[in-house]
Write a protein that holds these residues in place. Structure first.
Motif, PDB file in Angstrom:
ATOM      1  N   ARG A 195      -4.005   4.798 -11.243  1.00  0.00           N
ATOM      2  CA  ARG A 195      -2.741   5.531 -11.260  1.00  0.00           C
ATOM      3  C   ARG A 195      -1.576   4.626 -10.881  1.00  0.00           C
ATOM      4  O   ARG A 195      -0.499   4.694 -11.471  1.00  0.00           O
ATOM      5  CB  ARG A 195      -2.812   6.720 -10.292  1.00  0.00           C
ATOM      6  N   VAL A 196      -1.792   3.777  -9.895  1.00  0.00           N
ATOM      7  CA  VAL A 196      -0.744   2.863  -9.458  1.00  0.00           C
ATOM      8  C   VAL A 196      -0.351   1.927 -10.596  1.00  0.00           C
ATOM      9  O   VAL A 196       0.835   1.676 -10.851  1.00  0.00           O
ATOM     10  CB  VAL A 196      -1.196   2.068  -8.222  1.00  0.00           C
ATOM     11  N   MET A 197      -1.342   1.412 -11.300  1.00  0.00           N
ATOM     12  CA  MET A 197      -1.073   0.515 -12.417  1.00  0.00           C
ATOM     13  C   MET A 197      -0.243   1.216 -13.493  1.00  0.00           C
ATOM     14  O   MET A 197       0.736   0.665 -14.001  1.00  0.00           O
ATOM     15  CB  MET A 197      -2.378   0.002 -13.022  1.00  0.00           C
ATOM     16  N   VAL A 198      -0.610   2.440 -13.826  1.00  0.00           N
ATOM     17  CA  VAL A 198       0.147   3.208 -14.818  1.00  0.00           C
ATOM     18  C   VAL A 198       1.581   3.425 -14.330  1.00  0.00           C
ATOM     19  O   VAL A 198       2.546   3.258 -15.086  1.00  0.00           O
ATOM     20  CB  VAL A 198      -0.537   4.563 -15.089  1.00  0.00           C
TER      21      VAL A 198
ATOM     22  N   LYS B   7       0.832  -1.204   0.000  1.00  0.00           N
ATOM     23  CA  LYS B   7       0.000   0.000   0.000  1.00  0.00           C
ATOM     24  C   LYS B   7       0.868   1.256   0.000  1.00  0.00           C
ATOM     25  O   LYS B   7       0.572   2.228  -0.700  1.00  0.00           O
ATOM     26  CB  LYS B   7      -0.921  -0.013   1.227  1.00  0.00           C
ATOM     27  N   GLU B   8       1.973   1.254   0.761  1.00  0.00           N
ATOM     28  CA  GLU B   8       2.862   2.417   0.769  1.00  0.00           C
ATOM     29  C   GLU B   8       3.552   2.590  -0.580  1.00  0.00           C
ATOM     30  O   GLU B   8       3.745   3.718  -1.046  1.00  0.00           O
ATOM     31  CB  GLU B   8       3.896   2.274   1.877  1.00  0.00           C
ATOM     32  N   PHE B   9       3.916   1.490  -1.204  1.00  0.00           N
ATOM     33  CA  PHE B   9       4.475   1.554  -2.559  1.00  0.00           C
ATOM     34  C   PHE B   9       3.466   2.217  -3.489  1.00  0.00           C
ATOM     35  O   PHE B   9       3.802   3.110  -4.272  1.00  0.00           O
ATOM     36  CB  PHE B   9       4.808   0.130  -3.018  1.00  0.00           C
ATOM     37  N   ALA B  10       2.213   1.793  -3.381  1.00  0.00           N
ATOM     38  CA  ALA B  10       1.156   2.372  -4.205  1.00  0.00           C
ATOM     39  C   ALA B  10       0.975   3.862  -3.916  1.00  0.00           C
ATOM     40  O   ALA B  10       0.774   4.671  -4.824  1.00  0.00           O
ATOM     41  CB  ALA B  10      -0.154   1.620  -3.966  1.00  0.00           C
ATOM     42  N   GLU B  11       1.050   4.238  -2.649  1.00  0.00           N
ATOM     43  CA  GLU B  11       0.879   5.647  -2.278  1.00  0.00           C
ATOM     44  C   GLU B  11       2.011   6.513  -2.828  1.00  0.00           C
ATOM     45  O   GLU B  11       1.788   7.668  -3.223  1.00  0.00           O
ATOM     46  CB  GLU B  11       0.804   5.767  -0.750  1.00  0.00           C
ATOM     47  N   ILE B  12       3.219   5.972  -2.883  1.00  0.00           N
ATOM     48  CA  ILE B  12       4.339   6.704  -3.489  1.00  0.00           C
ATOM     49  C   ILE B  12       4.073   6.938  -4.964  1.00  0.00           C
ATOM     50  O   ILE B  12       4.266   8.046  -5.492  1.00  0.00           O
ATOM     51  CB  ILE B  12       5.662   5.936  -3.283  1.00  0.00           C
ATOM     52  N   LEU B  13       3.612   5.911  -5.666  1.00  0.00           N
ATOM     53  CA  LEU B  13       3.314   6.047  -7.090  1.00  0.00           C
ATOM     54  C   LEU B  13       2.168   7.027  -7.328  1.00  0.00           C
ATOM     55  O   LEU B  13       2.213   7.854  -8.250  1.00  0.00           O
ATOM     56  CB  LEU B  13       2.960   4.675  -7.672  1.00  0.00           C
ATOM     57  N   HIS B  14       1.153   6.950  -6.498  1.00  0.00           N
ATOM     58  CA  HIS B  14       0.003   7.833  -6.632  1.00  0.00           C
ATOM     59  C   HIS B  14       0.415   9.289  -6.429  1.00  0.00           C
ATOM     60  O   HIS B  14       0.045  10.177  -7.211  1.00  0.00           O
ATOM     61  CB  HIS B  14      -1.078   7.428  -5.620  1.00  0.00           C
ATOM     62  N   PHE B  15       1.192   9.529  -5.383  1.00  0.00           N
ATOM     63  CA  PHE B  15       1.703  10.886  -5.151  1.00  0.00           C
ATOM     64  C   PHE B  15       2.522  11.370  -6.334  1.00  0.00           C
ATOM     65  O   PHE B  15       2.388  12.524  -6.779  1.00  0.00           O
ATOM     66  CB  PHE B  15       2.566  10.912  -3.889  1.00  0.00           C
ATOM     67  N   THR B  16       3.379  10.507  -6.843  1.00  0.00           N
ATOM     68  CA  THR B  16       4.287  10.880  -7.932  1.00  0.00           C
ATOM     69  C   THR B  16       3.528  11.357  -9.164  1.00  0.00           C
ATOM     70  O   THR B  16       3.852  12.405  -9.744  1.00  0.00           O
ATOM     71  CB  THR B  16       5.181   9.680  -8.291  1.00  0.00           C
TER      72      THR B  16
ATOM     73  N   MET C  53       9.280  13.804 -10.632  1.00  0.00           N
ATOM     74  CA  MET C  53       9.151  12.797  -9.581  1.00  0.00           C
ATOM     75  C   MET C  53       9.186  11.387 -10.165  1.00  0.00           C
ATOM     76  O   MET C  53       9.815  10.478  -9.592  1.00  0.00           O
ATOM     77  CB  MET C  53       7.849  12.994  -8.795  1.00  0.00           C
ATOM     78  N   LEU C  54       8.549  11.196 -11.301  1.00  0.00           N
ATOM     79  CA  LEU C  54       8.562   9.883 -11.940  1.00  0.00           C
ATOM     80  C   LEU C  54       9.967   9.528 -12.413  1.00  0.00           C
ATOM     81  O   LEU C  54      10.408   8.383 -12.306  1.00  0.00           O
ATOM     82  CB  LEU C  54       7.582   9.855 -13.114  1.00  0.00           C
ATOM     83  N   LYS C  55      10.692  10.521 -12.906  1.00  0.00           N
ATOM     84  CA  LYS C  55      12.078  10.303 -13.300  1.00  0.00           C
ATOM     85  C   LYS C  55      12.911   9.898 -12.093  1.00  0.00           C
ATOM     86  O   LYS C  55      13.773   9.018 -12.180  1.00  0.00           O
ATOM     87  CB  LYS C  55      12.637  11.579 -13.930  1.00  0.00           C
ATOM     88  N   THR C  56      12.653  10.522 -10.954  1.00  0.00           N
ATOM     89  CA  THR C  56      13.363  10.172  -9.721  1.00  0.00           C
ATOM     90  C   THR C  56      13.103   8.723  -9.333  1.00  0.00           C
ATOM     91  O   THR C  56      14.032   7.987  -8.983  1.00  0.00           O
ATOM     92  CB  THR C  56      12.930  11.106  -8.573  1.00  0.00           C
TER      93      THR C  56
ATOM     94  N   GLU D 285       1.679  15.760 -12.556  1.00  0.00           N
ATOM     95  CA  GLU D 285       0.567  16.371 -13.282  1.00  0.00           C
ATOM     96  C   GLU D 285       0.463  17.861 -12.957  1.00  0.00           C
ATOM     97  O   GLU D 285       0.294  18.702 -13.853  1.00  0.00           O
ATOM     98  CB  GLU D 285      -0.736  15.662 -12.927  1.00  0.00           C
ATOM     99  N   LEU D 286       0.579  18.193 -11.680  1.00  0.00           N
ATOM    100  CA  LEU D 286       0.531  19.599 -11.268  1.00  0.00           C
ATOM    101  C   LEU D 286       1.727  20.375 -11.816  1.00  0.00           C
ATOM    102  O   LEU D 286       1.592  21.525 -12.255  1.00  0.00           O
ATOM    103  CB  LEU D 286       0.499  19.705  -9.744  1.00  0.00           C
TER     104      LEU D 286
END
Length: 286
Positions: free
Chosen positions: A254-257, A129-138, A196-199, A143-144
């Motif tokens: 979002r997590v899947m993407v 779940k935390e892994f997913a939350e990192i991806l979701h935040f990213t 963030m995704l690049k990071t 996007e912003l």
């Protein structure tokens, strides 16, 4: 949504079928130490997003200063507007470094022997779940950032002003906060369309290269399994009905993407090769 859901492997009977509780998963004793470390990072994520969403930039002040180079008052006004924004941008960048370390800790926990990726994700749902939350935040952060050109404009003005003052042998107080080395690293970070995704992509690649005794398949299978689990949950009415919020469905998407993109960066042939486990042809509209 339908086309995006088809990007995973064709062999649906081989998908892991279990419910990953993104809403209520709690850490076991074995997960707690890593979970606490990651939680300390994630607790700041919402404030980061709120701060970024409120970022308005100093566009007007910068334009006025550029159009009136001899007006000292306008120069000072632009500079005084930009400096606190640069400090804010530094805060975002430093958070990306914390996120990078957090992801590497999670990957270490979710890929280590003797368990398979599926067993890890099913047994250690709080970490998943935390892994997913990192991806979701990213994805939300990027996007912003993509929708706000003021970020790069502000930082470019800051760097030009610093360089001009350095030529004139002037030292400004903000250089104690954002020195030249920090400014260079921040510049590379914000030059990315999705920083963030690049990071996270770099962190995943670094994790694989640094752990040479760990088969790369442990990492890539962790990512593809996570994507497959998300797909199954989105397409299975029994699992979908267990989510209490529509927002969780978007979270799952979002997590899947995010894991597909990470997979593409880490896997030797990428996500879009014919030999990849990911069926990208199915995602192209016909």
């Amino acid at each position: 949504m339908g086309n995006l859901l088809k990007v995973l492997t064709r062999e649906i009977e081989n998908y892991p079928h279990f419910f990953l509780d993104f809403e209520n998963a709690q850490p076991t004793d074995g997960e707690r130490e890593v979970w606490n470390q990651i939680s300390a990072v994630l607790q700041d994520s919402e404030s980061m997003l709120a701060d970024l969403q409120a970022y308005k930039g100093a566009g007007q002040e910068i334009r006025d200063a550029i159009q009136n180079p001899n007006d000292i008052q306008l120069q000072e006004r632009a500079w005084n507007s930009v400096c606190p924004l640069v400090v804010r941008l530094k805060r975002f960048y430093e958070f990306s470094l914390r996120l990078e370390k957090a992801l590497q800790s999670l990957l270490e926990s979710l890929t280590c022997p003797p368990y398979t990726p599926t067993q890890h994700l099913e047994r250690e749902q709080a970490l998943a779940k935390e892994f997913a939350e990192i991806l979701h935040f990213t994805l939300r952060f990027d996007e912003l950032k993509m929708r706000n050109p003021a970020i790069q404009n502000d930082f470019s003005y800051y760097r030009r002003t610093i360089s001009r003052n350095r030529i004139n042998n002037m030292h400004l107080d903000i250089e104690n906060e954002v020195n030249n080395e920090m400014a260079n690293r921040m510049s590379l970070f914000y030059a990315e369309a999705t920083p963030m995704l690049k990071t996270l992509s770099n962190a995943t690649t670094h994790f694989v290269s640094e752990n040479k005794t760990l088969p790369i398949e442990n990492t890539t299978d962790c990512l593809s399994t996570m994507a497959s689990v998300c797909k199954v949950m989105l397409e299975t009415p029994e699992y979908r009905s267990r989510f209490t919020s529509e927002e969780t469905l978007m979270f799952c998407m979002r997590v899947m993407v995010g894991v597909i993109i990470l997979y593409d960066h880490v896997h030797p042939v990428g996500a879009f090769s014919k030999t990849s486990k990911i069926d990208w042809h199915a995602s192209v509209p016909r």
